[in-house]
Design an enzyme around this catalytic site. Structure first.
Site, PDB file in Angstrom:
ATOM      1  N   ARG A 114       0.864  -1.192   0.000  1.00  0.00           N
ATOM      2  CA  ARG A 114       0.000   0.000   0.000  1.00  0.00           C
ATOM      3  C   ARG A 114       0.897   1.237   0.000  1.00  0.00           C
ATOM      4  NH1 ARG A 114      -5.002  -1.962   2.152  1.00  0.00           N
ATOM      5  NH2 ARG A 114      -6.329  -0.686   0.877  1.00  0.00           N
ATOM      6  N   GLN A 119       0.002   2.822  -5.906  1.00  0.00           N
ATOM      7  CA  GLN A 119      -1.392   3.232  -5.704  1.00  0.00           C
ATOM      8  C   GLN A 119      -2.308   2.845  -6.881  1.00  0.00           C
ATOM      9  OE1 GLN A 119      -1.438   7.289  -4.440  1.00  0.00           O
ATOM     10  NE2 GLN A 119      -2.875   6.817  -2.811  1.00  0.00           N
ATOM     11  N   ASP A 122      -3.706  -0.655  -6.601  1.00  0.00           N
ATOM     12  CA  ASP A 122      -4.313  -1.035  -5.328  1.00  0.00           C
ATOM     13  C   ASP A 122      -5.747  -1.526  -5.509  1.00  0.00           C
ATOM     14  OD1 ASP A 122      -5.172  -1.317  -2.762  1.00  0.00           O
ATOM     15  OD2 ASP A 122      -4.597   0.676  -2.092  1.00  0.00           O
ATOM     16  N   SER A 125      -8.234  -1.415  -2.504  1.00  0.00           N
ATOM     17  CA  SER A 125      -8.926  -0.134  -2.314  1.00  0.00           C
ATOM     18  C   SER A 125     -10.043   0.046  -3.335  1.00  0.00           C
ATOM     19  CB  SER A 125      -7.946   1.036  -2.434  1.00  0.00           C
ATOM     20  OG  SER A 125      -7.127   1.088  -1.300  1.00  0.00           O
ATOM     21  N   TYR A 219      -2.266  -0.396   8.787  1.00  0.00           N
ATOM     22  CA  TYR A 219      -3.408  -1.198   9.233  1.00  0.00           C
ATOM     23  C   TYR A 219      -3.571  -1.100  10.744  1.00  0.00           C
ATOM     24  CZ  TYR A 219      -3.349  -3.330   4.609  1.00  0.00           C
ATOM     25  OH  TYR A 219      -3.400  -3.543   3.257  1.00  0.00           O
TER      26      TYR A 219
HETATM   27  P1  NAD Z   1      -8.958  -2.850   6.284  1.00  0.00           P
HETATM   28  O1  NAD Z   1      -9.941  -3.274   5.248  1.00  0.00           O
HETATM   29  O2  NAD Z   1      -7.852  -3.773   6.629  1.00  0.00           O
HETATM   30  O3  NAD Z   1      -9.764  -2.546   7.640  1.00  0.00           O
HETATM   31  C1  NAD Z   1     -10.873  -1.689   7.638  1.00  0.00           C
HETATM   32  C2  NAD Z   1     -10.807  -0.768   8.841  1.00  0.00           C
HETATM   33  O4  NAD Z   1     -11.119  -1.496  10.038  1.00  0.00           O
HETATM   34  C3  NAD Z   1      -9.444  -0.131   9.095  1.00  0.00           C
HETATM   35  O5  NAD Z   1      -9.585   1.278   9.008  1.00  0.00           O
HETATM   36  C4  NAD Z   1      -9.079  -0.591  10.492  1.00  0.00           C
HETATM   37  O6  NAD Z   1      -8.381   0.408  11.230  1.00  0.00           O
HETATM   38  C5  NAD Z   1     -10.438  -0.857  11.088  1.00  0.00           C
HETATM   39  N1  NAD Z   1     -10.460  -1.707  12.310  1.00  0.00           N
HETATM   40  C6  NAD Z   1      -9.716  -2.791  12.607  1.00  0.00           C
HETATM   41  N2  NAD Z   1     -10.064  -3.263  13.837  1.00  0.00           N
HETATM   42  C7  NAD Z   1     -11.063  -2.477  14.299  1.00  0.00           C
HETATM   43  C8  NAD Z   1     -11.843  -2.459  15.487  1.00  0.00           C
HETATM   44  N3  NAD Z   1     -11.659  -3.362  16.452  1.00  0.00           N
HETATM   45  N4  NAD Z   1     -12.773  -1.481  15.631  1.00  0.00           N
HETATM   46  C9  NAD Z   1     -12.974  -0.564  14.665  1.00  0.00           C
HETATM   47  N5  NAD Z   1     -12.263  -0.528  13.505  1.00  0.00           N
HETATM   48  C10 NAD Z   1     -11.327  -1.466  13.339  1.00  0.00           C
HETATM   49  O7  NAD Z   1      -8.369  -1.419   5.942  1.00  0.00           O
HETATM   50  P2  NAD Z   1      -8.216  -0.699   4.548  1.00  0.00           P
HETATM   51  O8  NAD Z   1      -9.486  -0.081   4.159  1.00  0.00           O
HETATM   52  O9  NAD Z   1      -7.630  -1.673   3.599  1.00  0.00           O
HETATM   53  O10 NAD Z   1      -7.204   0.455   4.864  1.00  0.00           O
HETATM   54  C11 NAD Z   1      -6.164   0.306   5.812  1.00  0.00           C
HETATM   55  C12 NAD Z   1      -5.244   1.503   5.807  1.00  0.00           C
HETATM   56  O11 NAD Z   1      -4.473   1.527   4.622  1.00  0.00           O
HETATM   57  C13 NAD Z   1      -5.915   2.834   5.883  1.00  0.00           C
HETATM   58  O12 NAD Z   1      -5.140   3.679   6.679  1.00  0.00           O
HETATM   59  C14 NAD Z   1      -5.848   3.369   4.494  1.00  0.00           C
HETATM   60  O13 NAD Z   1      -5.905   4.775   4.461  1.00  0.00           O
HETATM   61  C15 NAD Z   1      -4.511   2.846   4.114  1.00  0.00           C
HETATM   62  N6  NAD Z   1      -4.343   2.816   2.688  1.00  0.00           N
HETATM   63  C16 NAD Z   1      -3.216   3.360   2.139  1.00  0.00           C
HETATM   64  C17 NAD Z   1      -3.056   3.363   0.767  1.00  0.00           C
HETATM   65  C18 NAD Z   1      -1.829   3.953   0.129  1.00  0.00           C
HETATM   66  O14 NAD Z   1      -1.073   4.600   0.758  1.00  0.00           O
HETATM   67  N7  NAD Z   1      -1.622   3.694  -1.142  1.00  0.00           N
HETATM   68  C19 NAD Z   1      -4.012   2.823  -0.044  1.00  0.00           C
HETATM   69  C20 NAD Z   1      -5.154   2.276   0.549  1.00  0.00           C
HETATM   70  C21 NAD Z   1      -5.301   2.257   1.913  1.00  0.00           C
END
Ligand code: NAD
Length: 358
Positions: A114, A119, A122, A125, A219
């Protein structure tokens, strides 16, 4: 390089890994594309559109690289094939073993780092965006109330209250979609950095008194048993205020965190709706039945899986751009060059070629 695009065979999988628009770009970059007849049909792309884009309609399995949505049946795989797809590297080790045994080199879309550089690739996402949007529509379709506030001659209807648990990519899209429909929206996530993102979408950050940590990859760290119990207790108090709860909480490689125990569902108002986007990983709600719509104490609990597969045209459009970016990364000059010193190539490759693995 030539790339094969098969017709997906998994039940309910209507997406396709490459759409005609991206095929055209790949062909322009010197890459041949072979599409199985009917591969794009459920995503609104007939064979003729692929042919117009420069693809051949034929057998995708003899191609050097196969771009699929899901892991194909084992009997399709041959030694030396390079496979790209959602291969569930963290929760389906047996599936990876099948690929390894067949001599396949496998790139999992879930394992693409990520990072900013990756990006465009991804796919987690892009597909989470579809899932978050669709979750809200499923909730709205089952809620026996309006989402927006209405002021009519027959009286005023208050807006529905929506809570989104987990504000990653899917959760933020769910918040934005529920806001567009006029609901009063609250969001919660254990990662403290998310508060600002929730608020910037016009939602309220729900303070549950539980703050987790973010790992290096961005994460969430899994909560301890004590933190999880506190979170459940706090939610149990707050859930009766909401008409709709959309849960999206995931911790990669772990079962979905249990946020909503049965006792909390019991306290919700009849007619309320829970949509559990984590159902494939076991569910955030104790009463979720993966793949089904259940009812308990008058509350509807939607545990349907693969929501992106229910919006195949746009889900495939986005996925296809991700796959295109990965293909061009692996074959920048039109020929496959697997550089395992590159962090994207190395990170995404979940089964390496025999000579590299040794
Ligand atoms: P994910 O699908 O793994 O999880 C979904 C959400 O659940 C996350 O925000 C996580 O913090 C939350 N979570 C986990 N346990 C929890 C709990 N007990 N209670 C409440 N919430 C809880 O996450 P995702 O959507 O794949 O994204 C993860 C991170 O990666 C985010 O910070 C996102 O911004 C980041 N990201 C970065 C890039 C990049 O830089 N290219 C791209 C996509 C996502």
């Amino acid at each position: 390089m030539n790339v094969g695009v098969p017709r997906e065979t998994a039940a309910g999988e209507r997406r396709v890994a490459l759409v005609p628009d991206t095929v055209k770009r790949l062909v322009a970059a010197g890459i041949d594309v072979v599409v199985e007849s009917g591969a794009g049909a459920e995503a609104s792309h007939p064979d003729a559109a692929y042919a117009d884009a420069g693809a051949t309609i034929g057998d995708p399995w003899s191609a050097e690289v196969v771009a699929a949505v899901r892991r194909p049946d084992a009997d399709r795989l041959r030694d030396g094939l390079v496979l790209i797809g959602f291969l569930r590297p963290l929760d389906d080790p047996d599936g990876l073993e099948v690929l390894r045994a067949r001599g396949v080199t496998a790139f999992a879309l879930e394992s693409i780092p990520r990072t900013t550089r990756a990006q465009a690739m991804d796919a987690l996402s892009s597909q989470s965006t579809v899932g978050g949007y669709k979750a809200v529509l499923l909730a709205a379709g089952r809620l026996p109330r309006f989402f927006p506030m209405l002021m009519t001659a027959a009286g005023t209807v208050p807006p529905a209250k929506v809570l989104v648990l987990g504000a990653g990519v899917a959760g933020l899209q769910a918040i934005a979609t529920a806001r567009r429909l006029g609901a009063l929206v609250s969001g919660f996530d254990v990662r403290p950095a998310v508060r600002e993102q929730v608020e910037s979408l016009g939602a309220t950050f729900l303070d549950l008194g539980v703050v987790g940590e973010e790992t290096e990859g961005g994460y969430a760290r899994e909560l301890s048993a004590e933190e999880q119990a506190r979170q459940q207790a706090a939610l149990e108090e707050r859930l009766p205020d909401f008409d709709v709860v959309i849960t999206t909480a995931l911790v990669p490689g772990r079962p979905a965190p249990r946020l909503v125990p049965a006792s909390a569902v019991e306290r919700m108002r009849p007619g309320s709706v829970i949509v559990d986007l984590a159902s494939e990983a076991g569910g955030n709600c104790e009463l979720t039945r993966p793949g089904e719509v259940a009812e308990a104490h008058g509350v509807t609990i939607v545990g349907l899986t693969n929501l992106p597969g229910t919006m195949p045209t746009d889900a495939s459009r986005l996925l296809s751009r991700n796959v295109q970016a990965l293909l061009l990364h692996l074959a920048p000059e039109g020929e496959l060059v697997l550089d395992f010193d590159d962090e994207i190539t190395a990170g995404a490759c979940v089964v390496r070629p025999k000579e590299v693995a040794a």
